[in-house]
Design a protein around this motif. Structure first.
Motif, mmCIF file in Angstrom:
data_model
loop_
_atom_site.group_PDB
_atom_site.id
_atom_site.type_symbol
_atom_site.label_atom_id
_atom_site.label_comp_id
_atom_site.label_asym_id
_atom_site.label_seq_id
_atom_site.Cartn_x
_atom_site.Cartn_y
_atom_site.Cartn_z
ATOM 1 N N ASP A 238 36.083 34.243 38.749
ATOM 2 C CA ASP A 238 37.008 33.578 37.962
ATOM 3 C C ASP A 238 37.804 34.697 37.305
ATOM 4 O O ASP A 238 39.218 35.046 37.455
ATOM 5 N N LEU A 239 37.097 35.761 36.732
ATOM 6 C CA LEU A 239 37.564 37.107 36.338
ATOM 7 C C LEU A 239 38.425 37.845 37.308
ATOM 8 O O LEU A 239 39.424 38.469 37.006
ATOM 9 N N GLN A 278 37.432 32.096 30.122
ATOM 10 C CA GLN A 278 36.289 32.451 29.447
ATOM 11 C C GLN A 278 35.230 31.398 30.146
ATOM 12 O O GLN A 278 35.488 30.331 30.711
ATOM 13 N N PRO A 279 34.039 32.182 30.544
ATOM 14 C CA PRO A 279 32.897 31.393 31.198
ATOM 15 C C PRO A 279 32.372 30.456 30.488
ATOM 16 O O PRO A 279 32.621 30.250 29.245
ATOM 17 N N ARG A 280 31.206 29.716 31.022
ATOM 18 C CA ARG A 280 30.584 28.703 30.312
ATOM 19 C C ARG A 280 29.665 29.588 29.356
ATOM 20 O O ARG A 280 29.518 30.657 29.448
ATOM 21 N N PRO A 281 29.133 28.892 28.135
ATOM 22 C CA PRO A 281 28.338 29.714 27.182
ATOM 23 C C PRO A 281 27.160 29.937 27.871
ATOM 24 O O PRO A 281 26.688 29.527 28.615
ATOM 25 N N GLY A 282 26.717 31.329 27.284
ATOM 26 C CA GLY A 282 25.510 32.010 27.765
ATOM 27 C C GLY A 282 25.678 33.097 28.994
ATOM 28 O O GLY A 282 24.862 33.700 29.278
ATOM 29 N N VAL A 283 26.945 33.097 29.463
ATOM 30 C CA VAL A 283 27.562 33.866 30.473
ATOM 31 C C VAL A 283 28.082 35.117 29.793
ATOM 32 O O VAL A 283 29.086 35.036 29.268
#
Length: 448
Positions: A238-239, A278-283
């Motif tokens: 994604d980034l 923004q990625p999912r939490p924890g990444v």
């Protein structure tokens, strides 16, 4: 019932427990079982074990592996103290953290012999430390009984860890060798080490054009809980796409980290300045700088690794708020913290008492950093900090008192030290010598 000598164990650093790399709920289990003092002592033991192991076995001092090693060492040290306190046998099931990094070790080509030797090196170090504590805190028959119990228990620890590590390593290695990712990693490692790789073979195995402009990223999970590896790949892709990359290469490095590259045809890739996905939490994700051709493929990757190293140490932002670590913003911090022990000494030398503990001292440091960033403008700093102009003036004066020198003396070094503290926090403020959470593989970068 916890024995008297175990109750008397305590860390040299009173905040040792807060510096643990285990998840808070997991650490709380041990604190409940054995108490804060013995738990803090075990955290320090685990940290020292990890440092000693990487000194003795430099093959394990690789980015991504060294922090898993410390996590495993802490879990073993806490499990040992818990077993001694509860008068129970030690079981490997009590310390699953030991095996979290096995997939990454296998994918990086580290042999089982290094892992088994690490167990023995860590065992010898821990035995010495625990027996020293017995000798200091006990006498007579009590000392003999405690030492015998320690030796029996720690021999059992070595036997179980060795057998389970060999079994786990074999299973993971077999699965890895059968995967397509293994072939890609072999080619990538050859490129990163500067080996000659036939371009047609590299393009065929990687499915990626190495002649373009490259942007490298590293994505990792910041929590030892199991993470779906596809989540990391998804975040990296994604980034890269948001950066304008039309071609991508993703290589998993174990279960908890991925390396990725992206390239574009029409324009060089670059991190988006807004609307970054923004990625999912924890990444967490670290990025290098765009650069061309094979050298750029390597350089951007090594920069991303350095940004990831800083990201794993970073305490400069609220927990959970920072997920992207851009080498373009962190290059100075990365270079200054290449040797964390020297960075720590530099900070304490430049800041003096301004590097001391406490919220009030931290507030003075923050104000001084803002004041210097604003080119010594009281009004500018006051506006940024939302305080009165006189408050800024008072704090700057207080900073000079604590430092013992005017802020104009070694101004560049002062600002660099404050920058390190802002980004890395206790990693450079604590007087305790600690291992870098992400030691770079210093031998992997070829000389050109």
């Amino acid at each position: 019932m916890i024995g008297t000598w175990l109750r008397e164990l305590g860390p040299r650093d009173e905040d040792a427990v807060t510096r643990s790399v285990l998840p808070p709920p997991r650490l709380a289990e041990f604190v409940t079982r054995v108490g804060a003092g013995p738990s803090g002592w075990a955290v320090e033991l685990g940290r020292a074990m990890a440092v000693h192991i990487t000194e003795e076995i430099p093959e394990l001092a690789l980015d991504g592996i060294v922090q898993e090693l410390r996590r495993g060492c802490e879990a073993v040290a806490l499990g040992l103290v818990a077993a001694l306190s509860d008068q129970r046998d030690f079981t490997v099931a009590d310390v699953p953290e030991v095996f979290l990094g096995t997939a990454e070790v296998v994918s990086r080509g580290v042999g089982i012999e290094h892992m088994l030797r690490a167990i023995n090196v860590g065992h010898s170090f821990a035995v010495h430390e625990v027996l020293d504590s017995c000798e200091q805190l006990l006498s007579g028959d009590e000392r003999f009984t405690a030492m015998r119990r320690v030796c029996e228990l720690m021999l059992k620890v070595v036997d179980e860890l060795t057998a389970d590590m060999a079994r786990e390593f074999g299973q993971v290695q077999q699965a890895w060798q059968a995967s397509a990712a293994a072939a890609r990693m072999e080619v990538v490692q050859s490129i990163l080490h500067g080996d000659r790789v036939p371009p047609d073979r590299a393009a065929r195995v990687l499915g990626y054009d190495l002649t373009r402009q490259h942007l490298a990223v590293v994505a990792w999970a910041d929590d030892p809980a199991p993470v779906w590896s596809g989540r990391l790949e998804e975040a990296a892709l994604d980034l890269l796409r948001a950066a304008g990359c039309t071609s991508t290469l993703v290589v998993p490095v174990g279960d908890r980290r991925v390396w990725a590259w992206g390239s574009g045809v029409r324009r060089p890739p670059g991190l988006p300045t807004h609307d970054t996905p923004q990625p999912r939490p924890g990444v967490r994700i670290a990025a290098g700088l765009p650069a061309p051709s094979l050298d750029g493929f390597r350089d951007s990757h090594f920069q991303a690794l350095e940004a990831a190293r800083v990201g794993m140490m970073s305490h400069g932002r609220p927990s959970g708020a920072r997920w992207l670590f851009d080498y373009g913003e962190l290059d100075l911090v990365a270079m200054l913290s290449y040797r964390v022990d020297m960075a720590r000494e530099f900070v304490r030398r430049e800041l003096g008492a301004l590097a001391g503990p406490g919220e009030s001292t931290a507030t003075v440091r923050t104000t001084l950093k803002c004041y210097l960033d604003e080119e010594r403008s009281l009004n500018g700093a006051a506006e940024r900090l939302h305080v009165a102009r006189n408050t800024v003036a008072y704090r700057v004066q207080r900073a000079e008192q604590l430092r013992g020198r005017e802020i104009g003396v070694r101004r560049m070094q002062l600002q660099a030290a404050l920058t390190l503290v802002e980004e890395l926090g206790e990693a450079v403020l604590s007087p305790e010598s600690t291992p870098s959470p992400d030691s770079q593989d210093r031998t992997s970068r070829p000389a050109r």
